[in-house]
Design an enzyme around this catalytic site. Sequence first.
Site, short mmCIF file in Angstrom:
data_model
loop_
_atom_site.label_atom_id
_atom_site.label_comp_id
_atom_site.label_asym_id
_atom_site.label_seq_id
_atom_site.Cartn_x
_atom_site.Cartn_y
_atom_site.Cartn_z
N HIS A 47 -13.91 5.76 1.15
CA HIS A 47 -12.76 6.11 1.98
C HIS A 47 -11.92 7.13 1.22
CE1 HIS A 47 -10.87 3.16 -0.68
NE2 HIS A 47 -9.67 3.67 -0.28
N HIS A 67 0.86 -1.20 0.00
CA HIS A 67 0.00 0.00 0.00
C HIS A 67 0.89 1.24 0.00
CE1 HIS A 67 -3.57 2.31 2.00
NE2 HIS A 67 -3.69 2.28 0.64
N HIS A 114 -8.02 7.85 0.05
CA HIS A 114 -6.64 7.34 -0.07
C HIS A 114 -5.75 8.58 -0.12
CE1 HIS A 114 -3.23 4.88 -1.38
NE2 HIS A 114 -2.97 5.89 -2.24
N ASP A 133 -5.15 4.88 4.19
CA ASP A 133 -6.59 5.06 3.97
C ASP A 133 -7.27 5.63 5.22
OD1 ASP A 133 -6.34 4.06 1.44
OD2 ASP A 133 -6.97 2.01 1.98
#
Length: 446
Positions: free
Chosen positions: A418, A339, A420, A343
């Site tokens: 959400h 990742h 990012h 988030d």
Amino acid sequence: MAVRGRHRRRQQSRFNRASLTVTAGGAGLALPLVAAGTADAASADTWAKVAACESSGDWSVNTGNGYYGGLQFKQSTWEAYGGSAYAGRADLATKDQQIAVAEKVLDGQGPGAWPACSQKAGLTRGGPAPVAPEAAPAPRPPTSQAATPTTTPQSKAGTAEMYTVVRGDTLSQIADDQRVKGGWQRLYQANRAQVGADPDLIVPGQRLQLKPGDTATPQSRPAPKAKDRTGPEPTGKPAAEKAADTARAKAVAARKAAEAKKAEEAKKAEEAKKAEEGRKAAAAKKAEQAAAAKKAEAARKAEQAKKAAAPRTTLSSPVDAGPSTPYRASGASWSKGYHTGVDFPVPTGTSVKAAASGTVVSAGWGGSYGYQVVIKHADGKYSQYAHLSALTVRGGQSVQAGQRIARSGSTGNSTGPHLHFEVRTGPGFGSDIDPLAYLRGGGVKV
């Protein structure tokens, strides 16, 4: 009685006597020509009646009104008629001593010295004398028997007539009453050898020539001044008494001056004390104010130091929420194998804010990132906001830290609503750094 100002002198109202009003018979003025005897004595019972009228028979009474004893003697009368030989005041003397002095007043003034009470008690000249007290009375002041004014022809008829002075007489009165040619001045000039150097001083019992003839020339001099003659009060004081009065007056004046000086010194001392207390109070207040100012300055500096020590908040959290999927989380879901950002799980439509001031590089569709915004900051870093539902800025626009730039959503490659958030060292993919460390370095608590 006379000591209360109730004496009466014989008045002849039809004549003007203002020119010479000093009366005859004043004690201490001149030697009387008629000596007093015992013929004017009264009985002890009669004096008891007078005392009953004057003081309810209280021979020791002193009410503070200036009159003393059973027969209510005025102090000057008591002294003038020898009372001091018995006691300082009449109320301090015995009954017999008071009666002894009263006999002298009766001898010199007659029963009129007690005008009301003498009538009630039947006090008259004459009668059996009371028993004398056991103390030698002091010499009594000059007195004479009251008499009725008389004019007696001389042996050489037509050359002169004689007048016997009675209490209350003045030369001007006698001159008016007897119609003396030339007035009181001629009368005085003719009888100067008898009267003496002062025409004011005539006494009961003196015999004056009323028709001096034309051989005497009256001296021109102003009429003697009027003087009050109430009761058996003497008009003059012996030289020794005057000297004592003067000494007492000087002593009183000195005492008052000393008291005034002492009071003034006490006043100055009190004022100095108050001034010193005021000075100390002012100094204490000034010191207190200085201490308060010093304390306030110390607090201000401490606050400044605290602020200086605290991390400066120059960045802003992109959303008001905590992170979920962390940076560098591994998995096949991400093309790089991990990742590349962090988030923040927030509902669609949540305000997304710029993490720092800068310029919008791009604002639009970003493929798997969905709608995104990329901003370049002054420190050379880039921030990315992805999976947005709406954009509120455009490319090339300047933004401030905390300014709203979009709304969150779930566009692009997303498993749910959400934000990012990603921080890069360059504008393209693959130059990512830890976004949370970046925010915390700018003072954001996340």
